[in-house]
Write a protein that holds these residues in place. Structure first.
Motif, PDB file in Angstrom:
ATOM      1  N   ALA A 296     -26.801  98.830  42.828  1.00  0.00           N
ATOM      2  CA  ALA A 296     -26.843  98.354  41.436  1.00  0.00           C
ATOM      3  C   ALA A 296     -28.261  98.515  40.899  1.00  0.00           C
ATOM      4  O   ALA A 296     -28.470  99.023  39.792  1.00  0.00           O
ATOM      5  CB  ALA A 296     -26.386  96.900  41.362  1.00  0.00           C
ATOM      6  N   ALA A 297     -29.251  98.095  41.707  1.00  0.00           N
ATOM      7  CA  ALA A 297     -30.652  98.229  41.276  1.00  0.00           C
ATOM      8  C   ALA A 297     -31.026  99.700  41.117  1.00  0.00           C
ATOM      9  O   ALA A 297     -31.659 100.099  40.121  1.00  0.00           O
ATOM     10  CB  ALA A 297     -31.577  97.550  42.287  1.00  0.00           C
ATOM     11  N   LEU A 298     -30.611 100.533  42.070  1.00  0.00           N
ATOM     12  CA  LEU A 298     -30.947 101.961  42.013  1.00  0.00           C
ATOM     13  C   LEU A 298     -30.331 102.623  40.781  1.00  0.00           C
ATOM     14  O   LEU A 298     -30.970 103.470  40.136  1.00  0.00           O
ATOM     15  CB  LEU A 298     -30.443 102.652  43.294  1.00  0.00           C
ATOM     16  CG  LEU A 298     -30.797 104.138  43.443  1.00  0.00           C
ATOM     17  CD1 LEU A 298     -32.304 104.331  43.589  1.00  0.00           C
ATOM     18  CD2 LEU A 298     -30.078 104.751  44.655  1.00  0.00           C
ATOM     19  N   THR A 299     -29.115 102.242  40.448  1.00  0.00           N
ATOM     20  CA  THR A 299     -28.433 102.835  39.296  1.00  0.00           C
ATOM     21  C   THR A 299     -29.150 102.468  38.003  1.00  0.00           C
ATOM     22  O   THR A 299     -29.419 103.315  37.160  1.00  0.00           O
ATOM     23  CB  THR A 299     -26.962 102.350  39.233  1.00  0.00           C
ATOM     24  OG1 THR A 299     -26.327 102.714  40.457  1.00  0.00           O
ATOM     25  CG2 THR A 299     -26.228 102.978  38.058  1.00  0.00           C
ATOM     26  N   LEU A 300     -29.485 101.179  37.876  1.00  0.00           N
ATOM     27  CA  LEU A 300     -30.145 100.745  36.632  1.00  0.00           C
ATOM     28  C   LEU A 300     -31.535 101.366  36.499  1.00  0.00           C
ATOM     29  O   LEU A 300     -31.865 101.947  35.467  1.00  0.00           O
ATOM     30  CB  LEU A 300     -30.238  99.214  36.598  1.00  0.00           C
ATOM     31  CG  LEU A 300     -30.942  98.625  35.378  1.00  0.00           C
ATOM     32  CD1 LEU A 300     -30.245  99.024  34.080  1.00  0.00           C
ATOM     33  CD2 LEU A 300     -31.020  97.091  35.480  1.00  0.00           C
ATOM     34  N   THR A 301     -32.315 101.282  37.570  1.00  0.00           N
ATOM     35  CA  THR A 301     -33.682 101.813  37.461  1.00  0.00           C
ATOM     36  C   THR A 301     -33.690 103.341  37.395  1.00  0.00           C
ATOM     37  O   THR A 301     -34.474 103.937  36.657  1.00  0.00           O
ATOM     38  CB  THR A 301     -34.579 101.277  38.606  1.00  0.00           C
ATOM     39  OG1 THR A 301     -35.906 101.693  38.369  1.00  0.00           O
ATOM     40  CG2 THR A 301     -34.157 101.766  39.964  1.00  0.00           C
ATOM     41  N   GLY A 302     -32.767 103.950  38.128  1.00  0.00           N
ATOM     42  CA  GLY A 302     -32.700 105.422  38.145  1.00  0.00           C
ATOM     43  C   GLY A 302     -32.343 105.992  36.777  1.00  0.00           C
ATOM     44  O   GLY A 302     -32.981 106.942  36.298  1.00  0.00           O
TER      45      GLY A 302
ATOM     46  N   GLY B  90     -34.758 108.164  31.486  1.00  0.00           N
ATOM     47  CA  GLY B  90     -34.756 108.020  30.039  1.00  0.00           C
ATOM     48  C   GLY B  90     -33.372 107.854  29.454  1.00  0.00           C
ATOM     49  O   GLY B  90     -33.151 108.006  28.265  1.00  0.00           O
ATOM     50  N   GLN B  91     -32.400 107.527  30.310  1.00  0.00           N
ATOM     51  CA  GLN B  91     -31.031 107.370  29.819  1.00  0.00           C
ATOM     52  C   GLN B  91     -30.728 105.907  29.546  1.00  0.00           C
ATOM     53  O   GLN B  91     -31.273 105.024  30.192  1.00  0.00           O
ATOM     54  CB  GLN B  91     -30.046 107.910  30.866  1.00  0.00           C
ATOM     55  CG  GLN B  91     -30.264 109.387  31.156  1.00  0.00           C
ATOM     56  CD  GLN B  91     -29.641 109.798  32.483  1.00  0.00           C
ATOM     57  OE1 GLN B  91     -29.391 108.964  33.361  1.00  0.00           O
ATOM     58  NE2 GLN B  91     -29.382 111.087  32.620  1.00  0.00           N
ATOM     59  N   ASP B  92     -29.837 105.685  28.596  1.00  0.00           N
ATOM     60  CA  ASP B  92     -29.504 104.315  28.248  1.00  0.00           C
ATOM     61  C   ASP B  92     -27.988 104.148  28.293  1.00  0.00           C
ATOM     62  O   ASP B  92     -27.294 104.522  27.362  1.00  0.00           O
ATOM     63  CB  ASP B  92     -30.045 104.022  26.839  1.00  0.00           C
ATOM     64  CG  ASP B  92     -30.595 102.611  26.762  1.00  0.00           C
ATOM     65  OD1 ASP B  92     -30.525 101.891  27.781  1.00  0.00           O
ATOM     66  OD2 ASP B  92     -31.076 102.246  25.681  1.00  0.00           O
ATOM     67  N   PHE B  93     -27.496 103.599  29.379  1.00  0.00           N
ATOM     68  CA  PHE B  93     -26.043 103.510  29.550  1.00  0.00           C
ATOM     69  C   PHE B  93     -25.511 102.133  29.163  1.00  0.00           C
ATOM     70  O   PHE B  93     -26.231 101.139  29.211  1.00  0.00           O
ATOM     71  CB  PHE B  93     -25.667 103.788  31.010  1.00  0.00           C
ATOM     72  CG  PHE B  93     -25.676 105.242  31.365  1.00  0.00           C
ATOM     73  CD1 PHE B  93     -24.676 106.079  30.867  1.00  0.00           C
ATOM     74  CD2 PHE B  93     -26.660 105.781  32.179  1.00  0.00           C
ATOM     75  CE1 PHE B  93     -24.673 107.421  31.200  1.00  0.00           C
ATOM     76  CE2 PHE B  93     -26.656 107.129  32.511  1.00  0.00           C
ATOM     77  CZ  PHE B  93     -25.664 107.948  32.017  1.00  0.00           C
ATOM     78  N   THR B  94     -24.251 102.075  28.838  1.00  0.00           N
ATOM     79  CA  THR B  94     -23.596 100.788  28.617  1.00  0.00           C
ATOM     80  C   THR B  94     -23.395 100.124  29.984  1.00  0.00           C
ATOM     81  O   THR B  94     -23.437 100.786  31.029  1.00  0.00           O
ATOM     82  CB  THR B  94     -22.199 100.966  27.983  1.00  0.00           C
ATOM     83  OG1 THR B  94     -21.413 101.731  28.910  1.00  0.00           O
ATOM     84  CG2 THR B  94     -22.275 101.688  26.649  1.00  0.00           C
TER      85      THR B  94
END
Lengths: 335, 335
Positions: free
Chosen positions: B115-121, B126-130
């Motif tokens: 979860a941390a890797l996905t958010l920080t990665g 420079g991507q902003d996901f829902t």
């Protein structure tokens, strides 16, 4: 009919289910939901002396040198009355029984106990039953007792008749067929269990979400086990027995509230068995409704396994068993 | 597209499944056979810093101050490549990650980790996901990571689409809904487990005779659990969670060879929990794929339970958790 009354004594061995019995379709007649397969054990036994006596005004029952009362007395008394079913006048009896292992601790003390009581009780009443009928009578005392009437390797067929007349044990092979098959009984605790097998079964049938899945696997386990016994295929026997035991425990652990017979020491030994197997020493565990772990192995591996298991400090005692013989009479009375 | 590359750091909490996920219908996309419900845990977390860097010639991954290689490196690298799926040129990254609890010991380190890797990665790219898309992406790293994207109480719906686009986590209630709900994590062993959750699941689906019976019970567990959470019905939550955990372990214990994550110490605590309940102290256990026992209880009973559990000499450490918040970014980088 003139009844010949005498003092008689019988010895019956306990048995270990290789394919377990768990759950009754009829609890009065003790008719099981599934067939089961067992090995009668030579070194775990119960000896019982019975004397019917017209001067007695109640049943006098002593088990392991302790006079029993209440529910335990009632269970023995009910069984003795069942044996006198055809007799017009009930007679009370003095009963003395001794087992060479802890009772109510998952070592099938009710199997050897009710098998011995059935054989000696019928004999004391001057009756002479066939093995089949003895097995049916013993079943009424405790389901697994039906198997302890016979020696060696035994199948208790569940039957389909509503009166229970086709639910009894039959010998698959005599004890001489596979004398080197061994079982190391590790005693973790000799305390009487909190939940009896009887109560545990009833609760499991009632509310385990896995009960039908458990039943669905049994006929195949019985068939494979009989084949493994006939072919003396140790690995096959061990694999089926171990998985069957885990399935039974998994089924009762998933009842509400959970019934967990495993203790910390049980788990340590189960894991040691898995480890021994990884190291190439063929052995498998099985467990009944109690914390004791029974390790199935071959004669040649007994010492290695025994020394490994002895290192686990939660193990209190070890008993080595081999296939044992049928319930039999003896002149060596307890009183 | 010009990618904005930066060093970013995220913290994600671990989560405890109250209705467990066990078994994948698609192991590439990590699509589960069943929906699951969890509580995000405030005191078990993973912090991860990522920096994509065009000058690197390979991924450099450090977890808990140890440079990782082999399979573990590959799993992180694969995830970082998945995050760059839409990008024409792959860039290597430096990753540093730290958890405040043992990894691969049944404490869902892969949940908080991915979860941390996905958010920080994604942020570093420079991507902003829902939240929904982050959950779907995290799921690809580790199924339970999909739940750690959100805080409070979470449902991961199994979905039905073959591309996995409807298999993600949704919040049932925020952490503020039930802050006094407590979990006592007892650490029995911090050793890495022998059988990974991934391998364990796959083997269970393949050969447990109870796998379909397990699945048959889940939708009802999910519905009842959501209701218990909404109504803050502690006893209902505890009962369902405990039975659900036993069912999962029972299912994997009945595979061949058996997968037994329980240790002697686990069993001692499970039995202590049953005993505490008999004494009128409401508490329930749950366990993931590891030996640690997590005790669900109410704030008012923490001290009593803690002192009882501390007496068991197989317990190495205790961590108290409450509902925690969602995965979030921080400026406090690890390098």
């Amino acid at each position: 009919m003139v009844m010949m009354l005498m003092k008689t004594t019988a010895i019956a061995n306990s048995n270990i289910a290789l394919v377990k019995y768990w759950g009754k379709r009829n609890s009065d007649l003790i008719l099981p939901y599934n067939s089961s397969v067992s090995m009668t054990l030579n070194n775990l036994n119960t000896k019982t002396t019975v004397e019917f006596n017209k001067t007695l005004s109640e049943y006098e029952v002593t088990i392991n040198r302790k006079v029993v009362k209440g529910e335990e007395l009632a269970r023995v008394a009910n069984h003795l009355e069942l044996l006198q079913k055809s007799s017009p006048h009930k007679i009370f009896a003095k009963v003395m029984s001794e087992s060479n292992f802890p009772k109510k601790a998952g070592l099938a003390s009710s199997a050897s106990g009710f098998a011995a009581l059935t054989l000696t009780g019928t004999k004391a009443l001057g009756q002479d039953f066939t093995v089949k009928d003895l097995s049916i009578l013993a079943r009424r005392g405790s389901g697994s007792a039906s198997r302890s009437i016979l020696g060696g390797f035994v199948e208790w067929t569940k039957g389909s008749m509503s009166d229970g007349s086709d639910s009894y044990a039959l010998q698959i092979e005599k004890e001489a067929h596979w004398p080197e098959l061994s079982m190391i009984v590790t005693i973790i605790s000799s305390e009487e269990k909190k939940v009896s097998s009887r109560a545990g079964m009833s609760q499991t049938v009632k509310n385990s979400p896995f009960y039908s899945a458990w039943l669905d696997t049994i006929e195949s386990d019985v068939e494979k086990m009989k084949q493994a016994i006939s072919e003396k295929d140790f690995i096959q026997l061990g694999k089926i027995a171990e998985l069957n035991a885990i399935k039974m425990h998994a089924t009762m652990q998933t009842t509400t509230p959970p019934i967990i017979y495993w203790e910390a020491g049980s788990l340590s030994i189960m894991k040691e068995v898995l480890k021994l197997r990884e190291e190439g020493i063929e052995c498998y565990f099985t467990m009944d409704a109690g914390p004791q772990v029974k390790i199935l192995c071959q004669q040649k591996d007994i010492e290695t396994i025994k020394s490994r298991v002895t290192e686990i400090n939660l193990v209190k005692d070890i008993i080595i068993c081999h296939p044992g013989k049928e319930a039999r009479l003896t002149e060596d009375h307890l009183f």
